[in-house]
Design an enzyme around this catalytic site. Structure first.
Site, mmCIF file in Angstrom:
data_model
loop_
_atom_site.group_PDB
_atom_site.id
_atom_site.type_symbol
_atom_site.label_atom_id
_atom_site.label_comp_id
_atom_site.label_asym_id
_atom_site.label_seq_id
_atom_site.Cartn_x
_atom_site.Cartn_y
_atom_site.Cartn_z
ATOM 1 N N HIS A 1 0.878 -1.071 0.126
ATOM 2 C CA HIS A 1 -0.187 -0.097 -0.351
ATOM 3 C C HIS A 1 0.779 0.764 0.278
ATOM 4 C CE1 HIS A 1 0.453 1.518 4.005
ATOM 5 N NE2 HIS A 1 1.074 0.050 4.569
ATOM 6 N N ASP A 2 0.749 2.469 -0.619
ATOM 7 C CA ASP A 2 0.898 3.597 -0.941
ATOM 8 C C ASP A 2 2.065 3.374 -1.265
ATOM 9 O OD1 ASP A 2 -1.613 5.509 0.645
ATOM 10 O OD2 ASP A 2 -0.560 4.104 1.653
#
Length: 309
Positions: free
Chosen positions: A218-219
Site C-alpha cells: 500500500h501507498d
C-alpha cells in the site's frame, strides 16, 4: 483522500462521537496518513511517541487520544481510540459497495481496450485506450489505469493494505480508502498483487514493466521505466525512483527509498534506503562490489586457518 466537499470540525466530531478543540465551522477537506497529509487533512495519532510529529505535520486536524496543546491554525479531535475512529471516517466517506455484475456500469473503458473473459472491474474504475486486460484479472473500485497497459491473467489491483493494530482480542485492520494508479505503457505480469493506498494512491509509473508474481504494498510509489523481476515483494510506503531495476526475489522493508537507476541483484533484502546509480546485493544490503568481496574472503577462511597451523 479528499472529501467531495468540505466538512466542518463539528460535523466530523459528530460522525465519530468525540469532543474537539477548535471552532465549530473549522473547515476540513480530507483525511490522510502522516506521510501524505496536506493542509486541510485529518491525521490520526494514538501513541505519545508520535504526538509531536502529527501536531507539526502538514495536517490541519489531529485525531488524538489525549487533550494536548493545539498549535495555532489547527484543531484537535479528542478520541478514546483514534485508530477505530479513523476507520469510522473511512467507512463513512468511502463505504464498501458490493457488486452485482462483472463489469460495473460506472466503470469507464477507453477505445480499443480488450477485456478478456472472467475479469472483474469494480465501481468507478477508469481504464484508458488500447489496453489488454487478460482473463481472471480483478480490478477493485476506484482504480485508475492509463493507456496501452497490459495486465496478464490472474492479477489483482486494489486489495486492502496489510495494516493491523494488535488488540487483546486479535488484530484490528486499518480500512483502506485509497486507490491504485497505473500510468501509461505499463506492463504487469500474471498473478501480481498491487494493494491500494490506505488513504492515498499506490502508483506504478509510466513505462514500468513488472514480471509475474510480484507484490506491491500500500501507498508505494514506483517511478517511470523501472524493471521488476518475478517474486519480488515491495512493502508499503516504499518509494522507488525512475529507471530502477529489481531482480528476482528482492524484498524490501517499508518506508524506504531506492534511488534513480539503482540496480538491486536477486534475493537482496533492501533493509534501508539506498542511493541511485549504484548496484546492490545481499542481506543486509550493501553495494554489490563490496558484498562480493566479502563473500570471496569468507571462502578463503578455511585456507587461511590451515596456513596458520
Amino acid at each position: 483522500m479528499k472529501f467531495k466537499q468540505s466538512h466542518t470540525l463539528k460535523e466530523i466530531a459528530s460522525i465519530i462521537g468525540c469532543s474537539y478543540i477548535g471552532a465549530d465551522d473549522f473547515a476540513i477537506y480530507g483525511m490522510n496518513e502522516i506521510h501524505v497529509v496536506t493542509k486541510g487533512d485529518i491525521v490520526f495519532v494514538d501513541h505519545p511517541k508520535y504526538y509531536d510529529k502529527a501536531l507539526q505535520s502538514a495536517a490541519t486536524v489531529v485525531l488524538i487520544n489525549k487533550e494536548v496543546y493545539c498549535p495555532e491554525g489547527k484543531a484537535l479531535l479528542i478520541s478514546e481510540d483514534p485508530f477505530r475512529d479513523f476507520n469510522k471516517l473511512t467507512t463513512h466517506f468511502k463505504p464498501f459497495t458490493s457488486a452485482s455484475v462483472s463489469i460495473s456500469e460506472s466503470a469507464l473503458v477507453g477505445v480499443g481496450t480488450v477485456i478478456q473473459p472472467n475479469c472483474f472491474i469494480g465501481h468507478n474504475v477508469t481504464i484508458g485506450s488500447n489496453c489488454v486486460i487478460h482473463s481472471n484479472v480483478s480490478i477493485y473500485d476506484n482504480c485508475v489505469i492509463g493507456d496501452n497497459v497490459i495486465i496478464q491473467a490472474g492479477t489483482v489491483l486494489g486489495a486492502d493494505a496489510f495494516y493491523y493494530k494488535k488488540r487483546d482480542e486479535g488484530f484490528d485492520q486499518l480500512l483502506s480508502g485509497g486507490r491504485v494508479v497505473i500510468e501509461n505503457n505499463v506492463g504487469i505480469g500474471a498473478l501480481c498483487t498491487i494493494d491500494k493506498g490506505v488513504t492515498g494512491d499506490t502508483t506504478i509509473g509510466e513505462g514500468t514493466k513488472i514480471d509475474n508474481q510480484v507484490h506491491v504494498g500500500h501507498d508505494s510509489m514506483i517511478g517511470k521505466k523501472c524493471l521488476i523481476a518475478a517474486q519480488t515483494g515491495i512493502a508499503g510506503c516504499v518509494i522507488i525512483e525512475d529507471e530502477v531495476t529489481l531482480w528476482g526475489q528482492v524484498g524490501t522493508t517499508s518506508g524506504i527509498t531506492i534511488g534513480t537507476k539503482a540496480v538491486i541483484f536477486g534475493q537482496t533484502g533492501v533493509t534501508k534506503s539506498v542511493e541511485g546509480g549504484k548496484s546492490y546485493f545481499g542481506t543486509p544490503i550493501e553495494e554489490s562490489r563490496e558484498k562480493l568481496k566479502q563473500l570471496a574472503n569468507i571462502k578463503r577462511i578455511t585456507e587461511l586457518l590451515k596456513n596458520q597451523k
